[in-house]
Write an enzyme that holds these catalytic residues in place. Structure first.
Site, mmCIF file in Angstrom:
data_model
loop_
_atom_site.group_PDB
_atom_site.id
_atom_site.type_symbol
_atom_site.label_atom_id
_atom_site.label_comp_id
_atom_site.label_asym_id
_atom_site.label_seq_id
_atom_site.Cartn_x
_atom_site.Cartn_y
_atom_site.Cartn_z
ATOM 1 N N GLY A 289 -11.219 33.695 2.647
ATOM 2 C CA GLY A 289 -10.963 34.888 1.859
ATOM 3 C C GLY A 289 -9.787 35.666 2.463
ATOM 4 O O GLY A 289 -8.649 35.263 2.314
ATOM 5 N N SER B 242 -8.764 28.341 6.124
ATOM 6 C CA SER B 242 -7.950 29.339 5.433
ATOM 7 C C SER B 242 -8.018 30.659 6.218
ATOM 8 O O SER B 242 -7.701 30.673 7.412
ATOM 9 C CB SER B 242 -8.424 29.487 3.986
ATOM 10 O OG SER B 242 -7.513 30.225 3.223
ATOM 11 N N TRP B 243 -8.442 31.768 5.590
ATOM 12 C CA TRP B 243 -8.641 32.998 6.359
ATOM 13 C C TRP B 243 -9.612 32.768 7.512
ATOM 14 O O TRP B 243 -9.488 33.389 8.570
ATOM 15 C CB TRP B 243 -9.145 34.117 5.456
ATOM 16 C CG TRP B 243 -9.770 35.233 6.235
ATOM 17 C CD1 TRP B 243 -11.105 35.515 6.357
ATOM 18 C CD2 TRP B 243 -9.087 36.189 7.057
ATOM 19 N NE1 TRP B 243 -11.297 36.596 7.195
ATOM 20 C CE2 TRP B 243 -10.071 37.027 7.638
ATOM 21 C CE3 TRP B 243 -7.748 36.419 7.351
ATOM 22 C CZ2 TRP B 243 -9.758 38.079 8.489
ATOM 23 C CZ3 TRP B 243 -7.424 37.467 8.208
ATOM 24 C CH2 TRP B 243 -8.418 38.285 8.767
ATOM 25 N N HIS C 88 -5.605 22.659 -0.781
ATOM 26 C CA HIS C 88 -6.141 23.664 0.138
ATOM 27 C C HIS C 88 -7.661 23.658 0.259
ATOM 28 O O HIS C 88 -8.199 23.994 1.301
ATOM 29 C CB HIS C 88 -5.683 25.056 -0.336
ATOM 30 C CG HIS C 88 -6.089 26.179 0.556
ATOM 31 N ND1 HIS C 88 -5.532 26.381 1.809
ATOM 32 C CD2 HIS C 88 -7.021 27.169 0.402
ATOM 33 C CE1 HIS C 88 -6.079 27.445 2.375
ATOM 34 N NE2 HIS C 88 -6.994 27.942 1.537
ATOM 35 N N ASP D 217 -1.018 21.461 0.227
ATOM 36 C CA ASP D 217 -1.621 22.787 0.230
ATOM 37 C C ASP D 217 -0.567 23.799 -0.200
ATOM 38 O O ASP D 217 0.421 24.023 0.499
ATOM 39 C CB ASP D 217 -2.139 23.103 1.639
ATOM 40 C CG ASP D 217 -2.965 24.383 1.708
ATOM 41 O OD1 ASP D 217 -2.759 25.266 0.860
ATOM 42 O OD2 ASP D 217 -3.800 24.492 2.622
#
Length: 322
Positions: free
Chosen positions: A43, A110-111, A291, A263
């Site tokens: 996120g 990711s985050w 991704h 990605d």
């Protein structure tokens, strides 16, 4: 291809109050005396789901998952108050202490890779190793690429839907324009902006179109859009190039980096730069993937990575001291 491990239910759930505002939802799964691992979701604002537990062999791991401030089953929902990278880092440390864990493996995508790196650099003596996916270094060029200009050239059709809530006069600073709507009093404008923001991310997350992924983003649109935009207009509360700058603090830790060749959300140069700054890391570039953590090649690599980390760490003396 190695699939996810079968669905399991948590053996313990906790409501952890971390301040006067926020209470975190925390779950433990797998083997209580297994190798501790913390799943750090993306996120920011996405939350965990049942699949979050399934990247780990439940006979070997004590799997800890938690919904970060403002998302999932943590409360209050979509709150931006006292919500920053460093609040989340200290939340992770609070969870570790609360559960009586000395050291743990960090797993983040990711985050989640950003936050895992920030935590490891702040608390290197509490980390056994890292498995990271879809590296996101949160530098200005990453924000510009995905939210202002860059990825827009690859998906001009999807980009038009991302632009739709923002009048042409405000499109020179799209994140700021979104932030005004996502934090404003007009709830209709807020939800329109949230759905457009989350839809852009969901539609570009996979190499091949995946309706289920898009739907998951839409279901979590408000928390994802509000919290992501809040973080990103504040440069993720990081100093310039901080994560790469401070890699010497964790250079001794073992790491496995998994990144899709195609990605678009977090281009491969993020992972390449991290690998170059981390001699003790292994970089796996997945040829047929974007991704999303749910793409078959990414799933295969991540499950193999946690298996490899378990074999490596469980063979070490003193409970896996790194």
């Amino acid at each position: 291809m190695q699939p996810l491990y079968p669905d399991i239910k948590p053996y313990a759930c906790h409501a952890l109050a971390v301040d006067d505002t926020h209470t975190l939802h925390v779950e433990e799964s797998g083997t209580p005396d297994g190798l501790p691992a913390l799943f750090v979701h993306g996120g920011p604002g996405a939350g965990c789901d049942a699949s979050s537990r399934c990247y780990f062999d439940p006979t070997l791991y004590r799997i800890v998952t938690f919904d970060q401030r403002g998302c999932g089953r943590s409360t209050p929902f979509a709150s931006l108050e006292n919500n920053s990278t460093w609040h989340l880092v200290e939340d992770m440390e609070r969870i570790r202490e609360q559960l009586g864990i000395d050291k743990w493996l960090l797993f983040g995508g990711s985050w989640g890779s950003t936050l895992a790196l920030a935590y490891a650099q702040k608390h290197p003596d509490r980390v056994l190793g890292l498995v990271l996916r879809g590296i996101f270094l949160c530098r200005p060029q990453e924000f510009h690429w995905f939210y202002q200009e860059g990825a827009s050239r690859l998906f001009p059709d999807y980009w038009q839907d991302y632009l739709a809530p923002i009048p042409p006069a405000e499109r020179g600073e799209l994140m700021q324009a979104y932030y005004r709507r996502l934090t404003g009093e007009d709830q209709i404008a807020q939800m329109q902006a949230a759905k457009a923001w989350a839809g852009w991310e969901g539609r570009t997350a996979t190499l091949r179109p995946n309706h289920e992924v898009v739907e998951r983003f839409h279901e979590r649109a408000l928390s994802i859009a509000r919290i992501e935009c809040h973080y990103f207009v504040n440069d993720a509360f990081l100093e310039p190039n901080q994560l790469l700058r401070d890699m010497e603090r964790i250079a001794h830790l073992p790491g496995i980096i998994v990144h899709g060749r195609y990605d678009v959300i977090c281009p491969l140069d993020n992972a390449w730069a991290l690998h170059q700054a981390w001699p003790n890391s292994e970089l796996q570039i997945i040829r047929d993937a974007g991704h999303s953590a749910g793409e078959p090649g990414i799933v295969d690599a991540l499950v193999r990575a946690t298996d490899a980390m378990a074999r490596r760490l469980l063979r070490l003396p003193n409970g896996g001291d790194a």
